[in-house]
Design a protein around this motif. Structure first.
Motif, PDB file in Angstrom:
ATOM      1  N   THR A  95       0.453  -1.405 -21.142  1.00  0.00           N
ATOM      2  CA  THR A  95       0.203  -2.811 -21.451  1.00  0.00           C
ATOM      3  C   THR A  95       0.366  -2.997 -22.947  1.00  0.00           C
ATOM      4  OG1 THR A  95      -1.340  -3.091 -19.614  1.00  0.00           O
ATOM      5  CG2 THR A  95      -1.528  -4.644 -21.438  1.00  0.00           C
ATOM      6  N   LEU A  96       1.001  -4.082 -23.366  1.00  0.00           N
ATOM      7  CA  LEU A  96       1.175  -4.378 -24.781  1.00  0.00           C
ATOM      8  C   LEU A  96       0.229  -5.498 -25.202  1.00  0.00           C
ATOM      9  CD1 LEU A  96       4.068  -3.158 -23.871  1.00  0.00           C
ATOM     10  CD2 LEU A  96       4.885  -4.223 -25.975  1.00  0.00           C
ATOM     11  N   ASP A  97      -0.368  -5.363 -26.397  1.00  0.00           N
ATOM     12  CA  ASP A  97      -1.136  -6.465 -26.951  1.00  0.00           C
ATOM     13  C   ASP A  97      -0.226  -7.343 -27.805  1.00  0.00           C
ATOM     14  OD1 ASP A  97      -0.825  -5.197 -29.416  1.00  0.00           O
ATOM     15  OD2 ASP A  97      -2.906  -4.539 -29.560  1.00  0.00           O
ATOM     16  N   SER A  98      -0.774  -8.377 -28.425  1.00  0.00           N
ATOM     17  CA  SER A  98       0.037  -9.324 -29.183  1.00  0.00           C
ATOM     18  C   SER A  98       0.690  -8.705 -30.412  1.00  0.00           C
ATOM     19  CB  SER A  98      -0.830 -10.521 -29.603  1.00  0.00           C
ATOM     20  OG  SER A  98      -1.944 -10.085 -30.381  1.00  0.00           O
ATOM     21  N   ALA A  99       0.158  -7.587 -30.875  1.00  0.00           N
ATOM     22  CA  ALA A  99       0.725  -6.909 -32.040  1.00  0.00           C
ATOM     23  C   ALA A  99       1.759  -5.854 -31.666  1.00  0.00           C
ATOM     24  CB  ALA A  99      -0.391  -6.264 -32.864  1.00  0.00           C
ATOM     25  N   GLY A 100       1.991  -5.652 -30.367  1.00  0.00           N
ATOM     26  CA  GLY A 100       2.966  -4.665 -29.925  1.00  0.00           C
ATOM     27  C   GLY A 100       2.417  -3.276 -29.729  1.00  0.00           C
ATOM     28  N   ASN A 101       1.088  -3.101 -29.791  1.00  0.00           N
ATOM     29  CA  ASN A 101       0.480  -1.809 -29.500  1.00  0.00           C
ATOM     30  C   ASN A 101       0.456  -1.571 -28.000  1.00  0.00           C
ATOM     31  OD1 ASN A 101      -0.262  -1.411 -32.316  1.00  0.00           O
ATOM     32  ND2 ASN A 101      -1.831  -2.966 -31.950  1.00  0.00           N
ATOM     33  N   LEU A 102       0.559  -0.316 -27.597  1.00  0.00           N
ATOM     34  CA  LEU A 102       0.615   0.054 -26.190  1.00  0.00           C
ATOM     35  C   LEU A 102      -0.713   0.647 -25.750  1.00  0.00           C
ATOM     36  CD1 LEU A 102       4.046   1.958 -26.188  1.00  0.00           C
ATOM     37  CD2 LEU A 102       3.662  -0.501 -25.958  1.00  0.00           C
ATOM     38  N   TYR A 103      -1.141   0.309 -24.532  1.00  0.00           N
ATOM     39  CA  TYR A 103      -2.382   0.837 -23.967  1.00  0.00           C
ATOM     40  C   TYR A 103      -2.106   1.354 -22.561  1.00  0.00           C
ATOM     41  CZ  TYR A 103      -4.609  -1.908 -27.671  1.00  0.00           C
ATOM     42  OH  TYR A 103      -4.986  -2.435 -28.877  1.00  0.00           O
ATOM     43  N   SER A 104      -2.779   2.436 -22.194  1.00  0.00           N
ATOM     44  CA  SER A 104      -2.678   2.934 -20.828  1.00  0.00           C
ATOM     45  C   SER A 104      -3.803   3.923 -20.565  1.00  0.00           C
ATOM     46  CB  SER A 104      -1.319   3.587 -20.566  1.00  0.00           C
ATOM     47  OG  SER A 104      -1.131   3.813 -19.177  1.00  0.00           O
ATOM     48  N   THR A 105      -3.754   4.530 -19.393  1.00  0.00           N
ATOM     49  CA  THR A 105      -4.744   5.521 -18.983  1.00  0.00           C
ATOM     50  C   THR A 105      -4.046   6.799 -18.541  1.00  0.00           C
ATOM     51  OG1 THR A 105      -4.748   4.855 -16.652  1.00  0.00           O
ATOM     52  CG2 THR A 105      -6.262   3.694 -18.135  1.00  0.00           C
ATOM     53  N   SER A 106      -4.782   7.892 -18.598  1.00  0.00           N
ATOM     54  CA  SER A 106      -4.341   9.138 -17.973  1.00  0.00           C
ATOM     55  C   SER A 106      -5.355   9.499 -16.900  1.00  0.00           C
ATOM     56  CB  SER A 106      -4.225  10.266 -19.003  1.00  0.00           C
ATOM     57  OG  SER A 106      -5.502  10.653 -19.480  1.00  0.00           O
ATOM     58  N   GLU A 107      -4.854   9.925 -15.755  1.00  0.00           N
ATOM     59  CA  GLU A 107      -5.744  10.249 -14.644  1.00  0.00           C
ATOM     60  C   GLU A 107      -6.577  11.493 -14.922  1.00  0.00           C
ATOM     61  OE1 GLU A 107      -5.478  10.648  -9.769  1.00  0.00           O
ATOM     62  OE2 GLU A 107      -3.713  11.026 -11.006  1.00  0.00           O
ATOM     63  N   ASN A 108      -6.002  12.439 -15.642  1.00  0.00           N
ATOM     64  CA  ASN A 108      -6.684  13.684 -15.986  1.00  0.00           C
ATOM     65  C   ASN A 108      -6.596  13.921 -17.487  1.00  0.00           C
ATOM     66  OD1 ASN A 108      -4.981  14.677 -13.108  1.00  0.00           O
ATOM     67  ND2 ASN A 108      -7.204  14.417 -13.130  1.00  0.00           N
ATOM     68  N   GLY A 109      -7.077  15.068 -17.919  1.00  0.00           N
ATOM     69  CA  GLY A 109      -7.038  15.403 -19.325  1.00  0.00           C
ATOM     70  C   GLY A 109      -8.149  14.730 -20.100  1.00  0.00           C
ATOM     71  N   GLY A 110      -8.093  14.860 -21.402  1.00  0.00           N
ATOM     72  CA  GLY A 110      -9.147  14.339 -22.256  1.00  0.00           C
ATOM     73  C   GLY A 110     -10.204  15.383 -22.522  1.00  0.00           C
ATOM     74  N   ALA A 111     -11.258  14.988 -23.210  1.00  0.00           N
ATOM     75  CA  ALA A 111     -12.298  15.935 -23.628  1.00  0.00           C
ATOM     76  C   ALA A 111     -13.010  16.584 -22.456  1.00  0.00           C
ATOM     77  CB  ALA A 111     -13.307  15.211 -24.521  1.00  0.00           C
ATOM     78  N   HIS A 112     -13.060  15.891 -21.308  1.00  0.00           N
ATOM     79  CA  HIS A 112     -13.799  16.408 -20.151  1.00  0.00           C
ATOM     80  C   HIS A 112     -12.907  16.563 -18.929  1.00  0.00           C
ATOM     81  CE1 HIS A 112     -17.236  15.398 -22.673  1.00  0.00           C
ATOM     82  NE2 HIS A 112     -16.718  14.189 -22.793  1.00  0.00           N
ATOM     83  N   ASP A 113     -11.596  16.465 -19.126  1.00  0.00           N
ATOM     84  CA  ASP A 113     -10.601  16.599 -18.060  1.00  0.00           C
ATOM     85  C   ASP A 113     -10.868  15.623 -16.914  1.00  0.00           C
ATOM     86  OD1 ASP A 113      -8.256  17.586 -17.026  1.00  0.00           O
ATOM     87  OD2 ASP A 113      -9.238  19.176 -15.870  1.00  0.00           O
ATOM     88  N   SER A 114     -11.361  14.431 -17.253  1.00  0.00           N
ATOM     89  CA  SER A 114     -11.616  13.404 -16.243  1.00  0.00           C
ATOM     90  C   SER A 114     -10.855  12.119 -16.534  1.00  0.00           C
ATOM     91  CB  SER A 114     -13.120  13.101 -16.183  1.00  0.00           C
ATOM     92  OG  SER A 114     -13.834  14.237 -15.753  1.00  0.00           O
ATOM     93  N   GLY A 115      -9.881  12.211 -17.437  1.00  0.00           N
ATOM     94  CA  GLY A 115      -9.060  11.069 -17.741  1.00  0.00           C
ATOM     95  C   GLY A 115      -9.401  10.402 -19.058  1.00  0.00           C
ATOM     96  N   THR A 116      -8.488   9.583 -19.558  1.00  0.00           N
ATOM     97  CA  THR A 116      -8.660   8.905 -20.840  1.00  0.00           C
ATOM     98  C   THR A 116      -8.107   7.488 -20.776  1.00  0.00           C
ATOM     99  OG1 THR A 116      -6.493   9.548 -21.755  1.00  0.00           O
ATOM    100  CG2 THR A 116      -8.322  11.092 -22.068  1.00  0.00           C
ATOM    101  N   VAL A 117      -8.526   6.685 -21.755  1.00  0.00           N
ATOM    102  CA  VAL A 117      -7.849   5.447 -22.120  1.00  0.00           C
ATOM    103  C   VAL A 117      -7.324   5.642 -23.534  1.00  0.00           C
ATOM    104  CG1 VAL A 117      -8.039   2.954 -22.451  1.00  0.00           C
ATOM    105  CG2 VAL A 117      -9.449   4.095 -20.718  1.00  0.00           C
ATOM    106  N   PHE A 118      -6.062   5.305 -23.778  1.00  0.00           N
ATOM    107  CA  PHE A 118      -5.497   5.566 -25.096  1.00  0.00           C
ATOM    108  C   PHE A 118      -4.672   4.370 -25.577  1.00  0.00           C
ATOM    109  CE2 PHE A 118      -2.473   7.279 -22.012  1.00  0.00           C
ATOM    110  CZ  PHE A 118      -1.275   6.717 -22.425  1.00  0.00           C
ATOM    111  N   GLU A 119      -4.460   4.360 -26.895  1.00  0.00           N
ATOM    112  CA  GLU A 119      -3.632   3.351 -27.539  1.00  0.00           C
ATOM    113  C   GLU A 119      -2.544   4.046 -28.332  1.00  0.00           C
ATOM    114  OE1 GLU A 119      -4.047  -0.170 -30.973  1.00  0.00           O
ATOM    115  OE2 GLU A 119      -5.504   1.456 -30.816  1.00  0.00           O
ATOM    116  N   LEU A 120      -1.333   3.529 -28.243  1.00  0.00           N
ATOM    117  CA  LEU A 120      -0.219   4.013 -29.049  1.00  0.00           C
ATOM    118  C   LEU A 120       0.212   2.872 -29.961  1.00  0.00           C
ATOM    119  CD1 LEU A 120       1.567   6.604 -29.272  1.00  0.00           C
ATOM    120  CD2 LEU A 120       3.256   5.389 -27.892  1.00  0.00           C
ATOM    121  N   SER A 121       0.115   3.105 -31.276  1.00  0.00           N
ATOM    122  CA  SER A 121       0.369   2.017 -32.216  1.00  0.00           C
ATOM    123  C   SER A 121       1.269   2.492 -33.343  1.00  0.00           C
ATOM    124  CB  SER A 121      -0.950   1.495 -32.798  1.00  0.00           C
ATOM    125  OG  SER A 121      -1.622   2.529 -33.499  1.00  0.00           O
TER     126      SER A 121
END
Length: 406
Positions: A95-121
């Motif tokens: 998903t893109l915000d108004s500034a063009g940053n990207l957002y999504s989720t990962s089903e696994n991985g992260g600090a507890h291997d239970s998934g993440t929400v991340f931003e790519l900017s």
């Protein structure tokens, strides 16, 4: 010919005897461009396409961009390869915000291997480099959700909303609806808006949320919903002065559909549209409409019952409207060399008497054009071209991005 690009344009006929133009824009090759794109695509304001590949085995989870170039070609760029601590198994699109940053989720991985929400900017926005920030790592405990399968949405204030398939409060564990808010110190705080209790209110949401004009949230949950079927629900989360209140708008019973794992879309009149993966008259899934009534209830109508095999079945992607009010989606099944069919892109056209007519825009054959189109389709800003992904097929049989001109 550049690796990963097909120059051939395939002309195909739909089941309604209309013709569409199909073109493969990019064929994935696991190393280094990722493989098996499962999620849909998103456009930025400049007309570039963005998507993800899931990773797994010897492949890495990636975020990519396709930029239009001369001669109708598209140039592929690998924006980021995720580490395990940032996330793995990217099954959702971005998903893109108004500034063009990207957002999504990962089903696994992260600090507890239970998934993440991340931003790519991009900071600054003129730079070519992209910065990935993990906004939240799900905790895998009885206070947080786990395993987010769907993508997220962003409101005008920059808050991020999504669902998880599992987790939640002890005794519930049917997944959660969450909100992430950016604090003054630059840290993101998670708030659980609703925990599915794994009973009549639904559980196990695989779908992204949508807003109405008042900021209320709508979505689907694939399971439960009560006897005799436990076939899933469509729900609303309404923002009240005391918090968020869930209301079930429809409980699926089997003959009217079962297992809704896709998101919803509104039309201009406030009606909701979605699909169920199975159930219906033929057990192959449905396309449905929910219409609000004067007594506060929602009327459920089946627009299409998928038949077995030839014309697709088991829809797993969110629908899309064109400017004329026609609906588009993807479904597995259909004729082809794949076991059970390679999948289709379909169109539902609304007639003058309120009847919807189903037609197939493209039947995937796994012969260079792709197979298993699980991701949703998206129109460009002109509304004349349709874009999507398929998990398999293409030059290397590792997935494609395609374009259809209906």
């Amino acid at each position: 010919m550049k690796r990963g690009l097909l120059a051939a344009v395939l002309l195909i006929a739909s089941s309604a005897h209309a013709s569409s133009t199909f073109k493969v824009l990019h064929s994935f090759h696991c190393d280094p461009s990722g493989c098996g794109p499962n999620g849909g695509l998103a456009f930025d304001a400049a007309g570039n396409l963005y998507g993800t590949t899931p990773g797994g085995g010897d492949a890495d989870a990636t975020i990519f961009r396709l930029a239009p170039s001369s001669g109708g070609r598209w140039t592929y760029s690998l924006l980021r390869t995720l580490t395990l601590s940032e996330g793995s198994s990217l099954v959702a699109g971005v998903t893109l915000d108004s500034a063009g940053n990207l957002y999504s989720t990962s089903e696994n991985g992260g600090a507890h291997d239970s998934g993440t929400v991340f931003e790519l900017s991009r900071r600054p926005l003129t730079a070519e480099g992209w910065t990935l920030e993990v906004l939240h790592s799900f905790l895998n405990n009885n206070r947080d959700g786990t395993d987010p399968f769907a993508g997220v949405i962003v409101d005008k204030a920059g808050n991020v909303y999504g669902t998880t398939r599992d987790g939640g409060a002890e005794g519930a564990a049917g997944g959660v609806v969450f909100e992430l808010t950016l604090g003054k110190g630059g840290d993101w705080a998670e708030k659980i808006l609703y925990g599915f209790p794994a009973n009549r209110d639904g559980c196990c949401s695989y779908a992204e949320l949508i807003f109405d004009g008042a900021g209320n949230l709508y979505g689907t949950a694939a399971g439960d919903g009560g006897p005799p079927c436990y076939c899933g629900v469509v729900f609303e989360l309404r923002h009240t002065s005391t918090g968020w209140k869930e209301t079930v708008l429809h409980r699926f019973q089997g003959p009217d559909g079962s297992t809704p794992i896709t998101g919803l879309v509104f039309d201009a009149k406030g009606n909701l549209y979605g699909t169920t993966q199975v159930g219906g008259a033929n057990g192959e899934g449905t396309v449905f409409q929910l219409t609000p009534t004067t007594d506060g209830r929602w009327k459920h109508t089946i627009l299409y019952d998928f038949p077995q095999f030839r014309n697709g079945g088991g829809p797993v992607s969110t629908l899309a409207f064109d400017k004329s009010g026609n609906l588009y989606g993807t479904a597995a099944g259909g004729t082809g060399p794949c076991s059970g069919g390679c999948g289709v892109v379909y169109k539902l056209t609304l007639g003058s008497k309120g009847k919807w007519t189903y037609s197939v825009l493209h039947r995937f054959t796994d012969k260079g054009d792709g197979a298993e189109p699980n991701g949703a389709v998206v129109f460009d800003k002109t509304g004349t071209h349709l874009y999507g992904t398929a998990i398999f097929g293409g030059t290397y049989n590792q997935g494609v991005v395609y374009e259809i001109t209906p």
